[in-house]
Design a protein around this motif. Structure first.
Motif, PDB file in Angstrom:
ATOM      1  N   GLU A 187     -15.411  10.530  -6.059  1.00 16.92           N
ATOM      2  CA  GLU A 187     -14.812  10.560  -4.721  1.00 16.92           C
ATOM      3  C   GLU A 187     -14.320   9.168  -4.322  1.00 16.92           C
ATOM      4  OE1 GLU A 187     -17.762  11.808  -5.518  1.00 16.92           O
ATOM      5  OE2 GLU A 187     -17.340  13.968  -5.401  1.00 16.92           O
ATOM      6  N   GLY A 188     -15.058   8.161  -4.738  1.00 15.07           N
ATOM      7  CA  GLY A 188     -14.626   6.794  -4.465  1.00 15.07           C
ATOM      8  C   GLY A 188     -13.338   6.453  -5.173  1.00 15.07           C
ATOM      9  N   VAL A 189     -13.207   6.873  -6.422  1.00 16.34           N
ATOM     10  CA  VAL A 189     -11.958   6.637  -7.155  1.00 16.34           C
ATOM     11  C   VAL A 189     -10.798   7.347  -6.462  1.00 16.34           C
ATOM     12  CG1 VAL A 189     -10.732   7.045  -9.324  1.00 16.34           C
ATOM     13  CG2 VAL A 189     -13.100   6.250  -9.366  1.00 16.34           C
ATOM     14  N   ALA A 190     -11.041   8.558  -5.999  1.00 14.61           N
ATOM     15  CA  ALA A 190      -9.990   9.287  -5.279  1.00 14.61           C
ATOM     16  C   ALA A 190      -9.541   8.516  -4.043  1.00 14.61           C
ATOM     17  CB  ALA A 190     -10.486  10.673  -4.895  1.00 14.61           C
ATOM     18  N   THR A 191     -10.486   7.919  -3.335  1.00 14.45           N
ATOM     19  CA  THR A 191     -10.141   7.105  -2.166  1.00 14.45           C
ATOM     20  C   THR A 191      -9.331   5.885  -2.574  1.00 14.45           C
ATOM     21  OG1 THR A 191     -12.113   7.822  -0.950  1.00 14.45           O
ATOM     22  CG2 THR A 191     -11.114   5.732  -0.277  1.00 14.45           C
ATOM     23  N   MET A 192      -9.740   5.231  -3.647  1.00 15.89           N
ATOM     24  CA  MET A 192      -9.010   4.056  -4.127  1.00 15.89           C
ATOM     25  C   MET A 192      -7.581   4.413  -4.509  1.00 15.89           C
ATOM     26  SD  MET A 192     -12.199   2.568  -6.341  1.00 15.89           S
ATOM     27  CE  MET A 192     -11.293   1.336  -7.290  1.00 15.89           C
ATOM     28  N   VAL A 193      -7.419   5.558  -5.163  1.00 22.22           N
ATOM     29  CA  VAL A 193      -6.075   6.002  -5.544  1.00 22.22           C
ATOM     30  C   VAL A 193      -5.234   6.271  -4.305  1.00 22.22           C
ATOM     31  CG1 VAL A 193      -4.784   7.907  -6.596  1.00 22.22           C
ATOM     32  CG2 VAL A 193      -6.715   6.887  -7.812  1.00 22.22           C
ATOM     33  N   ASP A 194      -5.799   6.964  -3.330  1.00 22.91           N
ATOM     34  CA  ASP A 194      -5.059   7.257  -2.100  1.00 22.91           C
ATOM     35  C   ASP A 194      -4.611   5.972  -1.406  1.00 22.91           C
ATOM     36  OD1 ASP A 194      -5.319   9.965  -2.445  1.00 22.91           O
ATOM     37  OD2 ASP A 194      -7.020  10.186  -1.072  1.00 22.91           O
ATOM     38  N   ARG A 195      -5.492   4.988  -1.366  1.00 21.91           N
ATOM     39  CA  ARG A 195      -5.169   3.741  -0.673  1.00 21.91           C
ATOM     40  C   ARG A 195      -4.085   2.949  -1.424  1.00 21.91           C
ATOM     41  NH1 ARG A 195      -9.094   2.084   3.266  1.00 21.91           N
ATOM     42  NH2 ARG A 195     -10.030   4.011   4.045  1.00 21.91           N
ATOM     43  N   MET A 196      -4.163   2.946  -2.761  1.00 26.09           N
ATOM     44  CA  MET A 196      -3.200   2.157  -3.530  1.00 26.09           C
ATOM     45  C   MET A 196      -1.879   2.881  -3.780  1.00 26.09           C
ATOM     46  SD  MET A 196      -3.403   0.426  -7.329  1.00 26.09           S
ATOM     47  CE  MET A 196      -4.765  -0.689  -7.026  1.00 26.09           C
ATOM     48  N   LEU A 197      -1.848   4.174  -3.603  1.00 24.74           N
ATOM     49  CA  LEU A 197      -0.696   4.974  -4.005  1.00 24.74           C
ATOM     50  C   LEU A 197       0.645   4.462  -3.462  1.00 24.74           C
ATOM     51  CD1 LEU A 197       0.266   7.367  -5.638  1.00 24.74           C
ATOM     52  CD2 LEU A 197      -0.200   8.849  -3.680  1.00 24.74           C
ATOM     53  N   PRO A 198       0.768   4.112  -2.183  1.00 31.91           N
ATOM     54  CA  PRO A 198       2.082   3.625  -1.723  1.00 31.91           C
ATOM     55  C   PRO A 198       2.557   2.383  -2.478  1.00 31.91           C
ATOM     56  CG  PRO A 198       0.712   4.219   0.154  1.00 31.91           C
ATOM     57  CD  PRO A 198      -0.185   4.254  -1.051  1.00 31.91           C
ATOM     58  N   ALA A 199       1.653   1.434  -2.721  1.00 27.04           N
ATOM     59  CA  ALA A 199       2.029   0.225  -3.456  1.00 27.04           C
ATOM     60  C   ALA A 199       2.379   0.549  -4.905  1.00 27.04           C
ATOM     61  CB  ALA A 199       0.899  -0.800  -3.405  1.00 27.04           C
ATOM     62  N   ALA A 200       1.587   1.433  -5.517  1.00 26.87           N
ATOM     63  CA  ALA A 200       1.849   1.806  -6.907  1.00 26.87           C
ATOM     64  C   ALA A 200       3.161   2.577  -7.035  1.00 26.87           C
ATOM     65  CB  ALA A 200       0.696   2.647  -7.449  1.00 26.87           C
ATOM     66  N   GLU A 201       3.433   3.448  -6.078  1.00 28.41           N
ATOM     67  CA  GLU A 201       4.679   4.211  -6.108  1.00 28.41           C
ATOM     68  C   GLU A 201       5.885   3.278  -6.002  1.00 28.41           C
ATOM     69  OE1 GLU A 201       7.044   7.784  -3.704  1.00 28.41           O
ATOM     70  OE2 GLU A 201       5.021   7.185  -3.070  1.00 28.41           O
ATOM     71  N   ALA A 202       5.826   2.329  -5.084  1.00 27.82           N
ATOM     72  CA  ALA A 202       6.937   1.372  -4.940  1.00 27.82           C
ATOM     73  C   ALA A 202       7.104   0.550  -6.213  1.00 27.82           C
ATOM     74  CB  ALA A 202       6.682   0.468  -3.736  1.00 27.82           C
ATOM     75  N   PHE A 203       5.999   0.166  -6.817  1.00 29.38           N
ATOM     76  CA  PHE A 203       6.027  -0.609  -8.058  1.00 29.38           C
ATOM     77  C   PHE A 203       6.707   0.171  -9.179  1.00 29.38           C
ATOM     78  CE2 PHE A 203       3.630  -2.027 -11.941  1.00 29.38           C
ATOM     79  CZ  PHE A 203       4.129  -3.317 -12.016  1.00 29.38           C
ATOM     80  N   VAL A 204       6.334   1.433  -9.356  1.00 31.37           N
ATOM     81  CA  VAL A 204       6.903   2.243 -10.411  1.00 31.37           C
ATOM     82  C   VAL A 204       8.393   2.521 -10.152  1.00 31.37           C
ATOM     83  CG1 VAL A 204       6.836   4.516 -11.525  1.00 31.37           C
ATOM     84  CG2 VAL A 204       4.714   3.294 -11.040  1.00 31.37           C
TER      85      VAL A 204
END
Length: 209
Positions: A187-204
């Motif tokens: 569940e913690g990893v899922a939270t980390m992914v949700d939080r980073m997703l906008p930055a990762a999406e822009a990066f990709v």
């Protein structure tokens, strides 16, 4: 008949020559320590796997290799980065430094090692999403100030995408961590992914341009 077959073969060859080849997926490497590797979690719950799925759900054709090694310091990462990041990699999610802080390694050493990794990747034409870490409060104010400044400073110096704190949303929530009180559970990893997703999406999306 032979002339017709020959003409047909030429026509087919011409048609295939003007059809654009399918673009290859954007190839990323998640390079880090146990937080990246997925310490005590099933492989499918490791951060790179969960982030890849989240990005694909956004319609992005991306692969993320898991190059996390539990216990790695920045020195250990520097020693293996040349062979852990294969040719053809478009971008690296660089997450290291937590073990340096836990061991009280001088922040100047951490900065030097991260700088060397960044420069080695950039020399190969590989872009970097730099993942920040914060020093534990018990290390004291002076240590924390010197350590915490590393990531924003390097991002500014090298023009990198920065995600300020990998454990954002997890570090103060015991329900999102394993019994060791340090590593995220699924569940913690899922939270980390949700939080980073906008930055990762822009990066990709930048890499795919």
């Amino acid at each position: 008949m032979k002339l017709f077959a020959s003409s047909l073969a030429v026509l087919i060859a011409l048609l295939f020559s003007v059809i654009p080849a399918a673009a290859a997926p954007v190839s990323l490497v998640g390079f880090g320590d146990s937080l990246m590797a997925g310490y005590q979690l099933p492989p499918e719950d490791a951060f790179p796997v969960r982030l890849e799925k989240a990005l694909r759900d956004k319609g992005l054709d991306v692969t993320i290799a898991n190059a996390g090694v539990s216990g790695d310091t920045t020195a250990a990462g520097l020693a293996r980065i040349a062979w852990s990041v294969p040719d053809g990699t478009k971008g690296v999610i660089l997450e290291l430094g937590a073990n340096d802080a836990l061991r009280g390694i001088p922040p100047e050493e951490t900065r030097k090692n991260l700088t060397a990794m960044i420069e080695a990747l950039k020399a190969r034409g590989i872009d970097i999403l730099l993942v920040g870490m914060l020093a534990p409060p018990n290390m004291g104010g002076d240590y924390g100030a010197r350590f915490n400044a590393i990531y924003p400073d390097l991002a500014k110096t090298y023009g990198l995408t920065l995600y300020p704190f990998f454990l954002d949303g997890v570090v103060e929530n015991a329900a999102l961590k394993l019994q060791d009180g340090m590593h995220p559970n699924a569940e913690g990893v899922a939270t980390m992914v949700d939080r980073m997703l906008p930055a990762a999406e822009a990066f990709v999306r930048k890499l795919a341009e």
